[in-house]
Design a protein around this motif. Structure first.
Motif, PDB file in Angstrom:
ATOM      1  N   THR A 139      16.576  10.384  16.720  1.00  0.00           N
ATOM      2  CA  THR A 139      16.603  11.774  16.559  1.00  0.00           C
ATOM      3  C   THR A 139      15.019  12.428  16.385  1.00  0.00           C
ATOM      4  OG1 THR A 139      18.742  11.843  15.338  1.00  0.00           O
ATOM      5  CG2 THR A 139      17.539  13.804  14.677  1.00  0.00           C
ATOM      6  N   PHE A 140      14.437  11.961  15.558  1.00  0.00           N
ATOM      7  CA  PHE A 140      12.859  12.377  15.328  1.00  0.00           C
ATOM      8  C   PHE A 140      11.920  11.873  16.399  1.00  0.00           C
ATOM      9  CE2 PHE A 140      15.186  12.725  11.369  1.00  0.00           C
ATOM     10  CZ  PHE A 140      14.808  13.846  10.907  1.00  0.00           C
ATOM     11  N   SER A 163       4.572  10.182   5.872  1.00  0.00           N
ATOM     12  CA  SER A 163       5.164  10.943   7.043  1.00  0.00           C
ATOM     13  C   SER A 163       6.090   9.529   7.528  1.00  0.00           C
ATOM     14  CB  SER A 163       4.427  11.247   8.034  1.00  0.00           C
ATOM     15  OG  SER A 163       3.360  10.167   8.829  1.00  0.00           O
ATOM     16  N   LEU A 164       6.969  10.115   8.458  1.00  0.00           N
ATOM     17  CA  LEU A 164       8.004   9.252   9.120  1.00  0.00           C
ATOM     18  C   LEU A 164       7.029   8.318  10.374  1.00  0.00           C
ATOM     19  CD1 LEU A 164      10.676   8.188   9.702  1.00  0.00           C
ATOM     20  CD2 LEU A 164      11.100   9.894  11.323  1.00  0.00           C
ATOM     21  N   HIS A 165       6.005   8.927  10.873  1.00  0.00           N
ATOM     22  CA  HIS A 165       5.204   8.146  11.622  1.00  0.00           C
ATOM     23  C   HIS A 165       4.611   6.947  10.926  1.00  0.00           C
ATOM     24  CE1 HIS A 165       5.837  10.403  15.528  1.00  0.00           C
ATOM     25  NE2 HIS A 165       5.785  11.492  14.532  1.00  0.00           N
ATOM     26  N   ARG A 217      10.083   2.018  -3.999  1.00  0.00           N
ATOM     27  CA  ARG A 217      10.312   3.177  -2.875  1.00  0.00           C
ATOM     28  C   ARG A 217       9.234   3.792  -2.184  1.00  0.00           C
ATOM     29  NH1 ARG A 217      14.366   7.862  -4.855  1.00  0.00           N
ATOM     30  NH2 ARG A 217      14.109   8.280  -2.452  1.00  0.00           N
ATOM     31  N   VAL A 218       9.526   4.247  -1.049  1.00  0.00           N
ATOM     32  CA  VAL A 218       8.603   5.013  -0.139  1.00  0.00           C
ATOM     33  C   VAL A 218       9.335   6.152   0.163  1.00  0.00           C
ATOM     34  CG1 VAL A 218       7.237   5.033   1.705  1.00  0.00           C
ATOM     35  CG2 VAL A 218       7.578   2.892   0.821  1.00  0.00           C
ATOM     36  N   PHE A 219       8.630   7.439  -0.387  1.00  0.00           N
ATOM     37  CA  PHE A 219       9.051   8.802  -0.013  1.00  0.00           C
ATOM     38  C   PHE A 219       8.790   9.251   0.987  1.00  0.00           C
ATOM     39  CE2 PHE A 219       8.958   7.442  -4.472  1.00  0.00           C
ATOM     40  CZ  PHE A 219      10.231   7.884  -5.171  1.00  0.00           C
ATOM     41  N   VAL A 220       9.622   9.288   2.158  1.00  0.00           N
ATOM     42  CA  VAL A 220       9.236   9.816   3.519  1.00  0.00           C
ATOM     43  C   VAL A 220       9.636  11.147   3.535  1.00  0.00           C
ATOM     44  CG1 VAL A 220       9.693   9.650   6.157  1.00  0.00           C
ATOM     45  CG2 VAL A 220       9.853   7.493   4.341  1.00  0.00           C
ATOM     46  N   PRO A 231       0.732  -1.228  -0.044  1.00  0.00           N
ATOM     47  CA  PRO A 231       0.076  -0.151   0.015  1.00  0.00           C
ATOM     48  C   PRO A 231       0.732   1.455  -0.056  1.00  0.00           C
ATOM     49  CG  PRO A 231      -1.109  -1.606   1.738  1.00  0.00           C
ATOM     50  CD  PRO A 231       0.266  -2.181   1.084  1.00  0.00           C
ATOM     51  N   LEU A 232       2.189   1.224   0.586  1.00  0.00           N
ATOM     52  CA  LEU A 232       2.732   2.327   0.649  1.00  0.00           C
ATOM     53  C   LEU A 232       3.740   2.633  -0.662  1.00  0.00           C
ATOM     54  CD1 LEU A 232       3.993   2.472   4.413  1.00  0.00           C
ATOM     55  CD2 LEU A 232       1.932   3.671   3.222  1.00  0.00           C
TER      56      LEU A 232
END
Length: 296
Positions: free
Chosen positions: A209-210, A181-183, A256-259, A174-175
């Protein structure tokens, strides 16, 4: 035994003449004669006798000439071998490398180096960053090529270039090919590298870090291609080197998944032990990599 006197005798015996021997050795005729006499005195036996305008060898002289010829042939071979080692044409080079440099970068550089230095033996030991540094620190490797990693005391770190890190998932996930988002990304189950991997450390550091949850690990592999194959088979997500996974993305085996707001990179570096004199072979190889990257 005086080896210089032996060499003078060898030249006299080979030429059958003191004059020619003195010319080749660039010393005076009286000096040549004196060296031969000193050698005879040292050995307690006559080696040469006058014959016409030159000399001839006694039985002992013939034996010594034959044996000394073998000795000076070995000396000549030693000089050639040592010179080849000194200029990096002969020797042994051990490289410790992480998986990315070992599979993507080193094969072409080693091929270039071997084309000019066929007699150099090259050993490549592949492992994660921790293992590569351990080999370097214990002097079991001359140079380390590290993908990621971290700067350590007593290690000279030479940055070569940066490699992107991409999030990837199975092609029908699905992604796949989406921007998230990173979450959202961290809700996925991950296929991840083993402890000691710089990519794994970079991933965990990013989470801290995030301030997002640590990755849920579904599988762990000791290698790059194993993690890609697991994802392409339909399981989990992965954070991996763009240089390695790009061809799999291009073929549609993973996606790819673009975060959002995440641009992860890791350095590719060449490392040596500080204040440790590199062997001629290692110096030649290090310089080749510098030269090739400069023009690329």
């Amino acid at each position: 035994m005086n080896l210089h006197a032996l060499k003078v005798f060898y030249y006299v015996a080979r030429n059958g003449n003191v004059t020619k021997a003195s010319e080749e050795l660039r010393i005076s005729q009286p000096a040549v004669t004196q060296h031969v006499r000193n050698l005879e005195k040292e050995l307690g036996i006559k080696l040469v006798k006058p014959e016409g305008r030159g000399i001839s060898l006694t039985y002992a002289g013939n034996e010594l000439y034959s044996l000394s010829g073998k000795l000076f042939a070995v000396e000549h071979e030693i000089e050639i071998r040592m010179n080849d080692i000194a200029v990096g044409k002969l020797g042994e080079l051990t490289i410790s490398a992480t998986y990315l440099p070992a599979t993507i970068l080193l094969p072409k550089y080693i091929a270039m180096f071997k084309a000019k230095n066929e007699d150099v033996k090259i050993n490549v030991v592949t492992g994660n960053s921790k293992e590569a540094f351990a080999l370097l620190n214990s002097h079991k490797a001359d140079v380390a090529i590290i993908g990621g990693g971290w700067e350590l005391p007593n290690i000279h770190w030479e940055h070569l270039f940066d490699d992107e890190l991409w999030f990837v998932v199975p092609p029908h996930h699905p992604l796949a090919n989406r921007e998230v988002s990173l979450h959202e990304m961290m809700e996925e189950t991950f296929v991840i590298r083993e402890d000691g991997s710089s990519t794994r450390e970079r991933f965990l550091s990013m989470c801290r870090t995030f301030n997002v949850r640590q990755p849920k690990i579904g599988m762990q592999f000791n290698g790059l291609y194993e993690t890609i194959k697991a994802v392409s088979a339909g399981y989990g997500a992965n954070l991996i080197s763009a240089m390695v996974v790009r061809e799999f993305v291009d073929r549609g085996e993973v996606a790819r998944v673009f975060v959002q707001n995440i641009d992860l990179r890791r350095p590719i570096a060449m490392c040596t032990v500080e204040n440790n004199l590199l062997s001629p072979v290692a110096r030649e190889f290090v310089q080749l990599i510098r030269d090739k990257l400069r023009v690329e």
